[in-house]
Design an enzyme around this catalytic site. Structure first.
Site, PDB file in Angstrom:
ATOM      1  CG  HIS A 153      -2.122  -0.892   1.015  1.00  0.00           C
ATOM      2  ND1 HIS A 153      -3.172  -0.574   0.186  1.00  0.00           N
ATOM      3  CD2 HIS A 153      -2.416  -2.109   1.554  1.00  0.00           C
ATOM      4  CE1 HIS A 153      -4.075  -1.543   0.210  1.00  0.00           C
ATOM      5  NE2 HIS A 153      -3.634  -2.497   1.033  1.00  0.00           N
ATOM      6  CD  GLU A 199      -6.007  -4.607  -0.073  1.00  0.00           C
ATOM      7  OE1 GLU A 199      -5.039  -5.262  -0.499  1.00  0.00           O
ATOM      8  OE2 GLU A 199      -6.013  -4.052   1.033  1.00  0.00           O
ATOM      9  CB  SER A 239       2.306  -7.016  -0.609  1.00  0.00           C
ATOM     10  OG  SER A 239       0.971  -7.442  -0.466  1.00  0.00           O
TER      11      SER A 239
END
Length: 308
Positions: free
Chosen positions: A169, A210, A229
């Site tokens: 993020h 996301e 990620s």
């Protein structure tokens, strides 16, 4: 990706002031007493932080082993980012310039972000109530955990750790355009009166910021923090079912957070993402969300489950 049916392990503060983090049975650190102790210690720092009183963000004295996890994962993710990340994310990542040799403190991340997009970070022990989390997003503030995944599996985490919150993020929020969409999502959810409408907004966020993908120069690139990620998910996302951006579909599709996402929604380009998702967040209210649900119902989408 994230396992066990919820994103964050529950946290309990006992009467004696000790803090316990309840890891799922499948968590790699479940039977490691030192990891459990450390997780409780880091969660306690956030739980006892006096945010309302304006106290400085809690500083975590990370161990050499924790810094090593950050170094290993930073290097492995960087190589995959070059192949899979959208250029907007890569440019933002370069501008943010996160350290790769040590775990940054949250205040350091905020100090790097603020001149780029005005965003800051605050500490959370784990799960933050939905409306509180999005309320902070609406104020350009990201609630982040501070713990790291278990050292036995540095390229895997069953829950969002500081690597997800900051490498995923933080780099994304260093883009003014991605940051604007995220802020608009936070403001949108806080406008919702019904929980059904709030969930629809959160689900559109899930399938965009996301787990969003985007076409670029003939390739399908990732921009979602959950993909970028995740070491494993970057190898898998292009093989999933890719659908066009569709707010009714994104806001009502039932998904399983315990596995890689089998259905993803692709924007044609960044302008398309802003025109569809960003514009929705900018203007959405309960009535607009109900119209989307009605549209999904008419098209037989309401209640659909994303299957691998």
């Amino acid at each position: 990706m994230f396992e066990d049916g919820q994103l964050y392990s529950p946290v309990t503060m006992h009467d004696d002031g000790s803090v316990e983090v309840h890891l799922a049975d499948s968590h790699p650190g479940k039977d490691d007493p030192e990891y459990l102790r450390r997780r409780g210690e880091i969660a306690a720092a956030a739980l006892t932080w006096d945010r309302a009183g304006g106290a400085p963000l809690p500083t975590i004295d990370y161990t050499d082993a924790e810094h090593e996890i950050w170094r290993v994962v930073s290097a492995e993710l960087a190589a995959k980012h070059e192949r899979h990340a959208h250029s907007e994310y890569l440019s933002a990542k370069s501008a943010l310039g996160l350290p790769t040799d040590h775990v940054p403190q949250l205040h350091e991340v905020g100090e790097r972000l603020e001149p780029l997009t005005g965003w800051s970070y605050i500490a959370a022990p784990g799960l933050v109530p939905l409306r509180d989390f999005y309320g902070d997003l609406g104020r350009s503030t990201f609630s982040s955990t501070q713990y790291l995944r278990h050292a036995s599996r540095p390229l895997y985490t069953p829950e969002p750790d500081i690597i997800h919150e900051v490498i995923g993020h933080g780099n994304q929020l260093a883009s003014p355009r991605f940051a604007a969409i995220t802020q608009a999502a936070g403001a949108a959810l806080t406008r919702m009166e019904s929980e059904t409408a709030a969930k629809l907004v959160a689900d559109v966020f899930w399938f965009s910021m996301e787990f969003g993908v985007m076409h670029e120069d003939g390739d399908l690139k990732a921009y979602g923090a959950g993909i970028l990620s995740s070491y494993g998910e970057m190898d898998e996302y292009a093989h999933m079912e890719i659908r066009e951006l569709d707010l009714a579909d994104m806001g009502t599709l039932n998904y399983d957070i315990t596995a890689y996402q089998p259905v993803l929604f692709a924007a044609h380009d960044l302008g398309h993402l802003e025109d569809v998702v960003g514009a929705f967040f900018d203007s959405a209210d309960d009535e607009a969300c109900e119209r989307l649900r009605a549209d999904a119902r008419r098209r037989g989408l309401l209640g659909e489950v994303a299957h691998a």
